[in-house]
Design a protein around this motif. Structure first.
Motif, short mmCIF file in Angstrom:
data_model
loop_
_atom_site.label_atom_id
_atom_site.label_comp_id
_atom_site.label_asym_id
_atom_site.label_seq_id
_atom_site.Cartn_x
_atom_site.Cartn_y
_atom_site.Cartn_z
N VAL A 1 -36.49 11.40 -20.34
CA VAL A 1 -35.08 11.41 -21.16
C VAL A 1 -35.02 12.58 -21.87
O VAL A 1 -35.70 13.13 -22.61
N PRO A 2 -33.92 13.58 -21.46
CA PRO A 2 -33.54 14.81 -22.01
C PRO A 2 -33.54 14.86 -23.55
O PRO A 2 -33.07 13.90 -24.03
N TYR A 3 -33.85 16.01 -24.00
CA TYR A 3 -33.73 16.21 -25.46
C TYR A 3 -33.25 17.52 -25.54
O TYR A 3 -33.93 18.36 -24.96
N LEU A 4 -32.18 17.54 -26.55
CA LEU A 4 -31.74 18.98 -26.78
C LEU A 4 -31.39 19.66 -25.65
O LEU A 4 -31.68 20.76 -25.55
N GLU A 5 -30.54 19.18 -24.88
CA GLU A 5 -30.35 19.52 -23.46
C GLU A 5 -29.30 20.72 -23.58
O GLU A 5 -29.26 21.54 -22.50
#
Length: 559
Positions: free
Chosen positions: A487-491
């Motif tokens: 799950v990407p974060y701060l992408e």
């Protein structure tokens, strides 16, 4: 997606010619591989892929096979291969060989017989076509440059070679040829091979008839890259399904396909539970910025590009299958030099890059030397480069109007020989690879970058890779790392790669700072455990903020 035994493993590619020479002839051999099995086991490797070691004239470094049933004397004997299989099994390790079945060598018995009699059964093992008005059947360009057709001396006929002219394409339209291939594959699997890396397999089906597929040229010489025809080829799925049924399924073999596709609908077909292969490589990152014009026109990749490519692949594959991750292989420049070209290349950034690869969802393939941070070689002239692809790209750059200096600089940046220089074992002459003269120059950086200098250094790149592979197998985190969703974060944060690995019972957060300045990162979930970092100090400003040093990465368990 069904869980498989190989999902939780770590794979390693060996380029035998450059791994370890035990004979003193300057060429690596199978006994060198046997001698280093314990080294690989301690690294955390379970699956070993060997690049080709079959008899070959080495026009394309073994990817031109002259005999599928033997070992090239340069690399040893079949007895050596048998011993390697036995020794690997003792260590619960699995051996893969390279399966090159789109083409063979022009020195293979089949092709020799075909050329001796163009009306023979063996001529039907290849694509032999009449020319058109004194020209090749169509305007396809080989992957190595120049026409994909070679004229047969004394005739007006041509044979097809999508790669080097000494690599004639095999005619998969011919069921007799397919049966010969299946027989050979089963012979190897019966010997105890665990499976194969399957080379260039998307090319086995051609757009037919050939004369109907002249495409608009993409270079001034009137040619078009042969890959253009793949979208019009009709039978690849039929052939690959038959291949699996007749060979791989009978032995529960592990297979990794060299498959190039960006279509989500293709994922289950190739690597789903009933797919053609066990897995396939993720080429999204290494293919970024490539140009049909050639290497000289390639766009550099940035850390943001790398991050976005990784996340694109994860979103596309999801639970449709299980991908294999790479940052380098025998066909690519060194990952540290390629992916860190806008960063400082040092031990910290190399560990950071390795973390991003091994913490992605997928089966990681480490290429020989990656684990010690080997870098591109500072070649000084084309006379030092052996790779046929590099030679073709150099001429292509010259033809495009580049100066010799600019053409060479473009080639040396991407040359496959960057990955093929000898493995750097120690700081002795020829880096401990050979007591003779190495077949390809040793990277001058070996004095500082070698296994011996790192093996007992707790802070080395090598020992950090050992920590990463151990973490993937740690019972406390294994299920989340192997199967957890990415799950990407701060992408959208520049030069930051951040993502969660969300498992059934826990959540991990992976953070990586790809710049030479400190970076403060907001945490939306409180940290429970600092699992691993490439630096001794991990600085939390408070419960909701962490400060990353330049090129620092951390793996956290969060609430």
């Amino acid at each position: 997606m069904k869980k498989k035994w190989w999902h939780e493993k770590v794979a390693y590619q060996i380029y035998p010619k450059s791994f370890l020479d035990t004979k003193g002839n300057g060429i690596g051999d199978l006994r060198g591989v046997i001698n280093k099995l314990d080294y690989l086991k301690e690294l955390g490797v379970d699956i070993i892929w060997l690049s080709p070691c079959y008899p070959s004239p080495l026009a394309d470094q073994g990817y031109d096979i002259a005999d599928y049933y033997d070992i090239d004397p340069r690399f040893g004997t079949m007895a050596d291969m048998d011993e390697l299989l036995v020794e690997a099994k003792k260590r619960n390790m699995y051996i893969l060989m390279d399966l090159v079945i789109n083409h063979c060598s022009d020195e293979h018995e089949w092709f020799k017989k075909a050329m001796a009699d163009l009306d023979s059964e063996y001529a039907k093992y290849f694509f032999i076509e009449d020319g058109v008005n004194g020209n090749p059947p169509n305007n396809w360009r080989s992957y190595f440059g120049g026409s994909a057709w070679e004229k047969i001396e004394g005739t007006d006929k041509y044979y097809l070679h999508l790669f080097h002219k000494k690599q004639p394409d095999l005619n998969w339209e011919n069921p007799k040829l397919r049966d010969e291939i299946y027989k050979m594959i089963n012979w190897w699997l019966d010997k105890g091979l665990a499976g194969f890396r399957v080379d260039a397999i998307m090319n086995i089906s051609k757009a037919l008839p050939f004369t109907s597929y002249n495409y608009p040229p993409d270079r001034e010489d009137g040619t078009v890259i042969c890959a253009k025809m793949l979208g019009d080829a009709k039978n690849v799925d039929t052939y690959l399904h038959e291949l699996r049924l007749h060979t791989f399924d009978k032995h529960d073999a592990f297979t990794v396909g060299e498959v190039f596709t960006d279509r989500t609908e293709d994922i289950p077909i190739f690597i789903g539970d009933d797919g053609h292969f066990s897995t396939m490589f993720d080429f999204n990152e290494v293919g970024f910025g490539k140009s049909d014009k050639g290497w000289y026109a390639a766009k550099p990749i940035t850390p943001d590009d790398y991050r976005n490519c990784c996340f694109e692949t994860q979103a596309r594959v999801n639970d449709l299958g299980y991908i294999s991750t790479i940052i380098e292989n025998h066909d690519l420049p060194r990952g540290a030099s390629y992916f860190l070209q806008t960063c400082d290349i040092n031990d910290d950034s190399k560990k950071l890059l390795g973390t991003m690869q091994l913490m992605m969802k997928g089966l990681p393939f480490i290429y020989q030397g990656q684990e010690i941070g080997m870098e591109n070689c500072d070649f000084t002239g084309m006379e030092e480069i052996d790779d046929i692809s590099s030679i073709g790209e150099y001429q292509n750059a010259l033809d495009a109007g580049l100066s010799k200096e600019d053409a060479f600089n473009a080639v040396k940046k991407f040359s496959r020989d960057n990955a093929r220089t000898p493995m750097q074992w120690d700081d002795s002459d020829n880096t401990g690879f050979t007591t003779g003269t190495p077949w390809l120059m040793v990277n001058p950086k070996y004095k500082k970058i070698n296994v011996k200098s790192q093996i007992d250094d707790e802070n080395s790149v090598l020992n950090y890779y050992r920590k990463l592979t151990a973490l993937r197998k740690n019972e406390a985190y294994k299920d989340t790392i192997v199967y957890g969703e990415v799950v990407p974060y701060l992408e959208n944060e520049h030069n930051l790669m951040a993502f969660y690995r969300e498992g059934e019972k826990q959540t991990l957060l992976v953070l990586g700072n790809f710049e030479k300045e400190e970076k403060t990162v907001k945490l939306e979930k409180k940290c429970k455990t600092n699992i691993l970092s490439n630096m001794k100090k991990v600085e939390f400003v408070n419960d909701s903020t962490i400060k990353l040093s330049p090129y620092q990465c951390v793996i956290l368990e969060v609430e």
